[in-house]
Design an enzyme around this catalytic site. Structure first.
Site, mmCIF file in Angstrom:
data_model
loop_
_atom_site.group_PDB
_atom_site.id
_atom_site.type_symbol
_atom_site.label_atom_id
_atom_site.label_comp_id
_atom_site.label_asym_id
_atom_site.label_seq_id
_atom_site.Cartn_x
_atom_site.Cartn_y
_atom_site.Cartn_z
ATOM 1 N N GLU A 303 0.963 -1.410 -0.006
ATOM 2 C CA GLU A 303 0.126 0.063 0.045
ATOM 3 C C GLU A 303 0.849 1.134 0.015
ATOM 4 O O GLU A 303 0.604 2.235 0.778
ATOM 5 C CB GLU A 303 -0.991 0.061 1.394
ATOM 6 C CG GLU A 303 -1.946 -1.152 1.155
ATOM 7 C CD GLU A 303 -3.025 -1.043 2.239
ATOM 8 O OE1 GLU A 303 -2.576 -0.746 3.292
ATOM 9 O OE2 GLU A 303 -4.066 -1.579 1.837
ATOM 10 N N ASP A 377 -8.423 -9.287 3.686
ATOM 11 C CA ASP A 377 -8.211 -8.115 4.302
ATOM 12 C C ASP A 377 -9.313 -8.187 5.680
ATOM 13 O O ASP A 377 -10.418 -7.241 5.555
ATOM 14 C CB ASP A 377 -8.293 -6.768 3.861
ATOM 15 C CG ASP A 377 -7.840 -5.636 4.517
ATOM 16 O OD1 ASP A 377 -7.428 -5.729 5.711
ATOM 17 O OD2 ASP A 377 -7.929 -4.308 4.356
ATOM 18 N N GLU A 405 -12.962 -2.324 11.587
ATOM 19 C CA GLU A 405 -12.671 -1.545 10.532
ATOM 20 C C GLU A 405 -13.933 -2.008 9.473
ATOM 21 O O GLU A 405 -14.442 -1.078 8.889
ATOM 22 C CB GLU A 405 -11.306 -2.004 9.608
ATOM 23 C CG GLU A 405 -11.214 -1.308 8.380
ATOM 24 C CD GLU A 405 -9.990 -1.539 7.914
ATOM 25 O OE1 GLU A 405 -9.143 -2.295 8.518
ATOM 26 O OE2 GLU A 405 -9.546 -1.276 6.671
HETATM 27 C C1 BDP Z 1 -6.207 -2.238 5.716
HETATM 28 C C2 BDP Z 1 -6.724 -0.898 6.266
HETATM 29 C C3 BDP Z 1 -5.247 -0.029 6.361
HETATM 30 C C4 BDP Z 1 -4.051 -0.651 6.821
HETATM 31 C C5 BDP Z 1 -3.885 -2.154 6.261
HETATM 32 C C6 BDP Z 1 -2.584 -2.716 6.805
HETATM 33 O O1 BDP Z 1 -7.501 -0.476 5.673
HETATM 34 O O2 BDP Z 1 -5.837 0.982 6.998
HETATM 35 O O3 BDP Z 1 -3.069 0.193 6.883
HETATM 36 O O4 BDP Z 1 -4.851 -2.852 6.230
HETATM 37 O O5 BDP Z 1 -2.992 -3.658 7.416
HETATM 38 O O6 BDP Z 1 -7.189 -3.239 6.363
HETATM 39 O O7 BDP Z 1 -1.654 -2.441 6.622
#
Ligand code: BDP
Length: 710
Positions: A303, A377, A405
Site C-alpha cells: 500500500e 483483509d 474496520e
Molecule cells: C487495511 C487498512 C489499512 C491498513 C492496512 C494494513 O484499511 O488502513 O493500513 O490494512 O493492514 O485493512 O496495513
C-alpha cells in the site's frame, strides 16, 4: 403542625438520606466501563467471603522484582475491593499460614516459563511459577476465580501459554489519531512524554497482563520515521518503563526508508553496508534506553510503503538486515505478509502467497512473518490465508483485527471470537487431516519455537476504552485465545460477561446468546454467502456500486463481480485459480459450487442468479432472505439485551441499547443498498415474504454520498 425548628431538621435529615442513597446508587449505577473485566465488585456470597478472608493475613513475596510488586499491588487492590480487607506484604520466610504466598520455582523445573499453578499449601494459597510474569498471571487467575465467587476448597488452577509472543498492534499515529480506530484518540500522549506519564498506561498494562498479553507495538504499521529519533526513543522508553512492570515488552513499527529520510543516507537498500550499519546503531541506541525492547514490526512494499523491493531486493533481504541488527539482543523482527500487487488481471487473494512462499527458509531465525487471518483483509468472513501451512521453514504469526474496520465501527455489536476460532480451527491439511491453522501458529506443526498471535487493538482514549461496551469482549477474547486457543468462543463470552457486566445468571445467558449470534447476523446483512467488501475508503457505508479507484482492486465491483449472469468471484481453475494455493483436501471443500458451504460460496464461485442452492432457494432469493433476516435479527438482539435490563449497570445498559438502535438503522441501510443494487443485475422482484425497501437505489446512493461528503 411541625415546629419550624423540627421541619428544618426533618428536611436536613431527608436531604442527608437522599444524598447517601444517591451516592450509594452511583457505586453500582453509573459504571463508565473504565475498569473493564477487573471490576472486583464486592463478594456477595457470605460463605465464600468467609473463605476468602481466611487467606487475607499477608502476601509473601519472594524477591523484590517489579513484576512481583505489581502482582502484590493487584492482590491488595482486589482483596480491598472484593472483601474489604487490607492485606500487608511480608518478605519473612518464617512459618506462617492464612495468607497468599508467591513461590518462584527453580529454573530447572519442567514447567513452561510463564506458566503458573495455584493451590493450597501449608495453610496458604500458593501461586508458583518459574518467572515473575507467571506469578502475575497466576495472581490475575486467582482474582478472576474470586470475582466469580468460586470456592477455594480443592484449589488447583494451572495455566501456561500456547503461544510465546502475545501482542497488541496499535495503529496509532504520532498526532494522536488512530488508523481505523473508533474509540477516540490514541492512549499515547506523545507531546507530554517523557516527563508526564499518564496513569492510564498502567491500567492498560494491568488489563493486558490480566489476559497474558506480553507485548505491545505502540505505533501504526504505516509508520512515521520519527519513532527512530532519540527524541521519540526516550518517550517510548517512558511507556516501556510502565509496561515492564507488567511483563509487557514494547515494540515499534518502523519506516523502512528511515535511513534515508531520518539518517540522511543516500539509500535505504538493505544490502548497502552503510544502511546495515545505520540500523545496527539505531537498534543499539534503542537498547540503551529500553534494555528489554521487544523488536520491530514492519509493513514494507505494501500500500505504498517503502521496502526492499524498491531496490530490487526481497522481503527476506529486508527482514534479515534488521534481524542482524538485533543479533546481540533478545528482540525480534516481525515482518508483515500483507502485500498485493497492482496487476489488474491478478487476483489480490493470491498475492501474499506468490510473494512469500518462494522465500520460505530464507528468513533469519529471528524473523517471524505475520500473516492476516484471511488472504485479503479482515473481512467479516474470509477463508484462512493459504500461507498457513505452506511456509514450513518460517515461523508464521497470525494477525487478527480487533478494531471493527469492516465490522461496523463502534455502533455494531459483533463478538469476534467466532471469527478468530473459525480461522484457528481451519484445517490446512499440510501434514494430513488435523493440521489446523492453530497448530501452525502455536508452532506444534512445524516445530517453530518463536510463535506469535497479534491483534490490531480496538482501544482509544474514550473512558470505556473501546467505544462500544461490548467491544471490550473482543479485546478480552483475543487475549484469552492468544494464551489458549483451545478455549471456546462461548466459554470466553461467559467469563467476560460475568466479570464485566453481571452476576445474574439469566441476564448472562441472554447476553451470551446475543454475543454468540452477533457475528453471523452481521454477516447476513453485510456480506452474506461469501461476499466481501475490502474496497477503498472508510469501510463503513455501503457502496457496492463503487467502480472508480486508482487500482482495480480498490473498487467494489472487483470483489463481487455482479453482472447479468450472476454474482461472486470465480477462484476455481476456470477463474483466477486461487484455490490451487490450498492443499487438495481444502480445494475439494471449495472447488465444486454444489458442495461449497454457502458461507464461502461467493468467495470462490460466480453463481447464476437463478441457480438453485442447497437450501432449495435460488441465489437471488437466498441472498434476499439473508439480507432481510440479518437486518431483522438486530431486533432480536435488542430484545435479548432488554431482557438483561435491571441486572446490569444502567449506564452500560442504555449505552448498548442506543447503539443497537443505530445498528438496526444501519443494518437496513446495508440491506437496502445490496438488494436494490444487485436487483439491477438480477432483474428479479424481491421475494414476496419481504417488504421492498421504501427507498429507491438513487436515494440510498444519495444517503451514502452525504455520509462520505467532506
Ligand atoms: C487495511 C487498512 C489499512 C491498513 C492496512 C494494513 O484499511 O488502513 O493500513 O490494512 O493492514 O485493512 O496495513
Amino acid at each position: 403542625m411541625m415546629s419550624r425548628r423540627f421541619s428544618v431538621l426533618f428536611i436536613a435529615f431527608i436531604l442527608t438520606i437522599s444524598v447517601f442513597l444517591s451516592a450509594d446508587a452511583s457505586a453500582s449505577d453509573g459504571d463508565d466501563g473504565y475498569r473493564l473485566w477487573l471490576r472486583y465488585e464486592p463478594v456477595t456470597d457470605p460463605v465464600v467471603k468467609g473463605e476468602y478472608l481466611k487467606f487475607s493475613a499477608f502476601i509473601r513475596q519472594s524477591g523484590k522484582g517489579e513484576i512481583m510488586q505489581s502482582a502484590s499491588q493487584e492482590l491488595q487492590k482486589g482483596f480491598k475491593s472484593l472483601v474489604n480487607r487490607n492485606i500487608s506484604r511480608t518478605n519473612s520466610s518464617g512459618n506462617m499460614s492464612g495468607g497468599i504466598v508467591f513461590k518462584l520455582l527453580p529454573r530447572t523445573t519442567s514447567v513452561d516459563d510463564e506458566g503458573y499453578r495455584i493451590q493450597l499449601a501449608g495453610g496458604n494459597v500458593e501461586i508458583s511459577s518459574k518467572s515473575e510474569s507467571g506469578i502475575l498471571y497466576g495472581t490475575f487467575a486467582l482474582l478472576k476465580h474470586m470475582q466469580m465467587q468460586r470456592p477455594l476448597k480443592n484449589l488447583n488452577i494451572t495455566g501456561s501459554p500456547k503461544v510465546r509472543y502475545r501482542m497488541l498492534n496499535h495503529w496509532d499515529n504520532p498526532d494522536g489519531s488512530i488508523e481505523r480506530g473508533y474509540a477516540g484518540s490514541s492512549l499515547w500522549k506523545w507531546y507530554e512524554l517523557p516527563e508526564r506519564v499518564d496513569p492510564r498506561y498502567m491500567d492498560y498494562a494491568r488489563a493486558n497482563a490480566s489476559l497474558g498479553i506480553n507485548g505491545t507495538v505502540l505505533n501504526n504499521v504505516n509508520a512515521s520515521a520519527r519513532f527512530m529519533s532519540q527524541e521519540y526513543i526516550v518517550k517510548v522508553a517512558a511507556i516501556a518503563d510502565v509496561m515492564r512492570r507488567y511483563g509487557i515488552k514494547t515494540y515499534l513499527s518502523v519506516y523502512f526508508a528511515a535511513p534515508k529520510t531520518l539518517g540522511g543516507l543516500p539509500t535505504s537498500d538493505p544490502l548497502d553496508p552503510s544502511v546495515r550499519a545505520w540500523w545496527k546503531e539505531k537498534v543499539a541506541q534503542i537498547y540503551k534506553e529500553i534494555p528489554d525492547f521487544g523488536g520491530f514490526l514492519v509493513k514494507a512494499n505494501s500500500e505504498g510503503e517503502p521496502g526492499p523491493q524498491d531496490y530490487g531486493r526481497t522481503h527476506a533481504d529486508g527482514a534479515n538486515m534488521l534481524a542482524e541488527a538485533f543479533s546481540p539482543y533478545d528482540g525480534i523482527v516481525i515482518w508483515r505478509a500483507f502485500v498485493y500487487k497492482a496487476d489488474p488481471n491478478a487476483d489480490r487473494f493470491k498475492a501474499a502467497y506468490e510473494e512469500f512462499v518462494p522465500l520460505d527458509g530464507k528468513f533469519d531465525p529471528k524473523v517471524i512473518v505475520q500473516v492476516k487471518n484471511g488472504p485479503i483483509d479482515f473481512q467479516p468472513r474470509e477463508p484462512f490465508s493459504p500461507l498457513f501451512g505452506n511456509m514450513p521453514k518460517t515461523p508464521l504469526g497470525i494477525e487478527f483485527q480487533l478494531t471493527q474496520e469492516y465490522l461496523g465501527f463502534a455502533t455494531h455489536a459483533v463478538y469476534e471470537a467466532a471469527i478468530f476460532k473459525e480461522c484457528l480451527q481451519s484445517d490446512t491439511y499440510v501434514n494430513g487431516g488435523g493440521s489446523t491453522v492453530a497448530k501452525v501458529v502455536d508452532g506444534s506443526l512445524h516445530g517453530y519455537a518463536r510463535t506469535l498471535m497479534a491483534g490490531v487493538a480496538n482501544t482509544g482514549n474514550v473512558r470505556n476504552w473501546t467505544g462500544h461496551p461490548l467491544a471490550q469482549a473482543n479485546w478480552y477474547a483475543f487475549g484469552r485465545l492468544s494464551w489458549d486457543h483451545q478455549l471456546s468462543a462461548e466459554q470466553i463470552a461467559q467469563e467476560w460477561t460475568e466479570l464485566t457486566l453481571t452476576r445474574n445468571r439469566k441476564a448472562r445467558e441472554n447476553i451470551v446468546d446475543l454475543m454468540l449470534r452477533s457475528r453471523e447476523i452481521y454477516v447476513d446483512y453485510n456480506t452474506p454467502l461469501g461476499l466481501s467488501r475490502p474496497w477503498m475508503g472508510v469501510h463503513f457505508a455501503p457502496e457496492p456500486w463503487q467502480n472508480k479507484g486508482s487500482r482495480p482492486d480498490w473498487t467494489a465491483v472487483y470483489y463481487h463481480r455482479a453482472d447479468s449472469v450472476g454474482l461472486g468471484f470465480d477462484r476455481t481453475a476456470a477463474g483466477s485459480n486461487a484455490l490451487s494455493q490450498y492443499r487438495p483436501e481444502v480445494q475439494k471443500q471449495w472447488n465444486d459450487p454444489d458442495k461449497t458451504p454457502l458461507s464461502y460460496l461467493l468467495w470462490f464461485h460466480h453463481i447464476g442468479w437463478g441457480k438453485k442452492l442447497s437450501t432449495g432457494n435460488t441465489l437471488w432469493d437466498e441472498l434476499c432472505g439473508r439480507l432481510y433476516s440479518g437486518a431483522d435479527s438486530v431486533m432480536w438482539m435488542q430484545k435479548k439485551w432488554d431482557l438483561a435490563k435491571g441486572n446490569l449497570d444502567a449506564q452500560v445498559y442504555t449505552d448498548v441499547a442506543e447503539r443497537l438502535k443505530v445498528q438496526r438503522r444501519e443494518a437496513i441501510w446495508w440491506r437496502n443498498a445490496w438488494v436494490l443494487y444487485l436487483q439491477t443485475f438480477a432483474k428479479q422482484p424481491i421475494p414476496k415474504d419481504f417488504q421492498p425497501p421504501k427507498q429507491t437505489l438513487d436515494e440510498v446512493k444519495k444517503s451514502v454520498n452525504i455520509y462520505l461528503m467532506r
